[in-house]
Motif scaffolding. Sequence first.
Motif, PDB file in Angstrom:
ATOM      1  N   ASP A  18     -12.501   2.959   4.026  1.00 59.25           N
ATOM      2  CA  ASP A  18     -11.517   2.270   3.031  1.00 59.25           C
ATOM      3  C   ASP A  18     -11.413   1.005   3.331  1.00 59.25           C
ATOM      4  O   ASP A  18     -10.898   0.502   4.541  1.00 59.25           O
ATOM      5  CB  ASP A  18     -10.240   3.057   3.304  1.00 59.25           C
ATOM      6  N   LYS A  20      -9.462  -1.231   2.457  1.00 53.23           N
ATOM      7  CA  LYS A  20      -7.946  -1.654   2.668  1.00 53.23           C
ATOM      8  C   LYS A  20      -7.374  -1.210   3.682  1.00 53.23           C
ATOM      9  O   LYS A  20      -6.214  -1.711   4.255  1.00 53.23           O
ATOM     10  CB  LYS A  20      -7.133  -1.136   1.498  1.00 53.23           C
ATOM     11  N   ARG A  45       1.784  -1.773   3.664  1.00 51.27           N
ATOM     12  CA  ARG A  45       0.809  -1.437   2.430  1.00 51.27           C
ATOM     13  C   ARG A  45      -0.233  -0.612   3.342  1.00 51.27           C
ATOM     14  O   ARG A  45      -0.547   0.186   2.778  1.00 51.27           O
ATOM     15  CB  ARG A  45       0.434  -2.370   1.830  1.00 51.27           C
ATOM     16  N   GLU A  46      -0.792  -1.367   4.280  1.00 51.07           N
ATOM     17  CA  GLU A  46      -2.028  -0.833   5.045  1.00 51.07           C
ATOM     18  C   GLU A  46      -1.621   0.593   5.664  1.00 51.07           C
ATOM     19  O   GLU A  46      -2.407   1.555   5.515  1.00 51.07           O
ATOM     20  CB  GLU A  46      -2.559  -1.627   6.117  1.00 51.07           C
ATOM     21  N   ARG A  48       0.491   2.727   4.555  1.00 56.54           N
ATOM     22  CA  ARG A  48       0.399   3.837   3.504  1.00 56.54           C
ATOM     23  C   ARG A  48      -0.720   4.081   3.105  1.00 56.54           C
ATOM     24  O   ARG A  48      -1.142   5.196   2.523  1.00 56.54           O
ATOM     25  CB  ARG A  48       1.355   3.281   2.183  1.00 56.54           C
ATOM     26  N   GLU A  49      -1.867   2.938   3.042  1.00 56.86           N
ATOM     27  CA  GLU A  49      -3.081   3.144   2.424  1.00 56.86           C
ATOM     28  C   GLU A  49      -3.814   4.206   3.542  1.00 56.86           C
ATOM     29  O   GLU A  49      -4.571   4.997   3.161  1.00 56.86           O
ATOM     30  CB  GLU A  49      -3.979   1.982   2.395  1.00 56.86           C
ATOM     31  N   LYS A  52      -2.937   7.807   2.755  1.00 62.47           N
ATOM     32  CA  LYS A  52      -3.589   8.302   1.520  1.00 62.47           C
ATOM     33  C   LYS A  52      -4.910   8.452   1.900  1.00 62.47           C
ATOM     34  O   LYS A  52      -5.502   9.432   1.457  1.00 62.47           O
ATOM     35  CB  LYS A  52      -3.519   7.135   0.462  1.00 62.47           C
ATOM     36  N   ASN A 130       5.028  -3.928  -0.930  1.00 61.82           N
ATOM     37  CA  ASN A 130       3.801  -4.934  -0.874  1.00 61.82           C
ATOM     38  C   ASN A 130       4.013  -6.333  -0.413  1.00 61.82           C
ATOM     39  O   ASN A 130       3.393  -7.314  -0.325  1.00 61.82           O
ATOM     40  CB  ASN A 130       3.234  -5.113  -2.263  1.00 61.82           C
TER      41      ASN A 130
END
Length: 217
Positions: A18, A20, A45-46, A48-49, A52, A130
């Motif tokens: 990924d 991100k 954000r990272e 949470r990514e 995911k 974000n």
Amino acid sequence: MSWDDDVTADVNDELFWDPKVDSAAIAVSADDGTVTLRGTVGSLREKREAQKAAQRVFGVISVNNQLKVRLLDGQGRADSDLRGLVLQALMLDSLVPTTVDAKVTDGFVTLTGTVDWQYQRDEADLVASNIAGALEVFNEIGIAPSAPNLADMEDSITKAFKRNAAVDADGIQLSTIDGAVTVKGTVRSWAERDEAIAAAWAAPGVTSVRDDLMIKY
């Protein structure tokens, strides 16, 4: 190799894959399908990514995200400045109503207020997460539907499940009480779980959704 070893290796590969996510400082472990992420990332954000990415892996039942956000020099912000940036971003997003407010303490953002729909609550959470400098977002926004329609809520959600090609409606059961929906049963992946929960939230009048779904591979 054991099943958990395979899951751990696959999650590591997915994190590396990924773009991100910088996986260099992330440690992964697995226990009976429960994946734990430890280490540091450069933004909320990272973080949470990364979660995911782990949820996309076959065999993952749940993710315990213990990643810490460690801001680089120059990315830290005073609480008042961070709140101003969050409020401005919320104001500029047409999906977030003006009833949403935010407060910031030591880099931790708390969202308050009321909205009519869960998607508005989710959008506010996404917008706040974000903003550079946010360490975590606590979503305390309440849902107060303007025109609840409880009579056919369960039937409407069931039909939504059946329309959705990504959801096996036969494996899911529903119960509703005064706008509170409980979704239980078994699904085949995190993606199917997310689709089912999103469909439940989309029904008019829903004020809460309890996720009792089990992922079985």
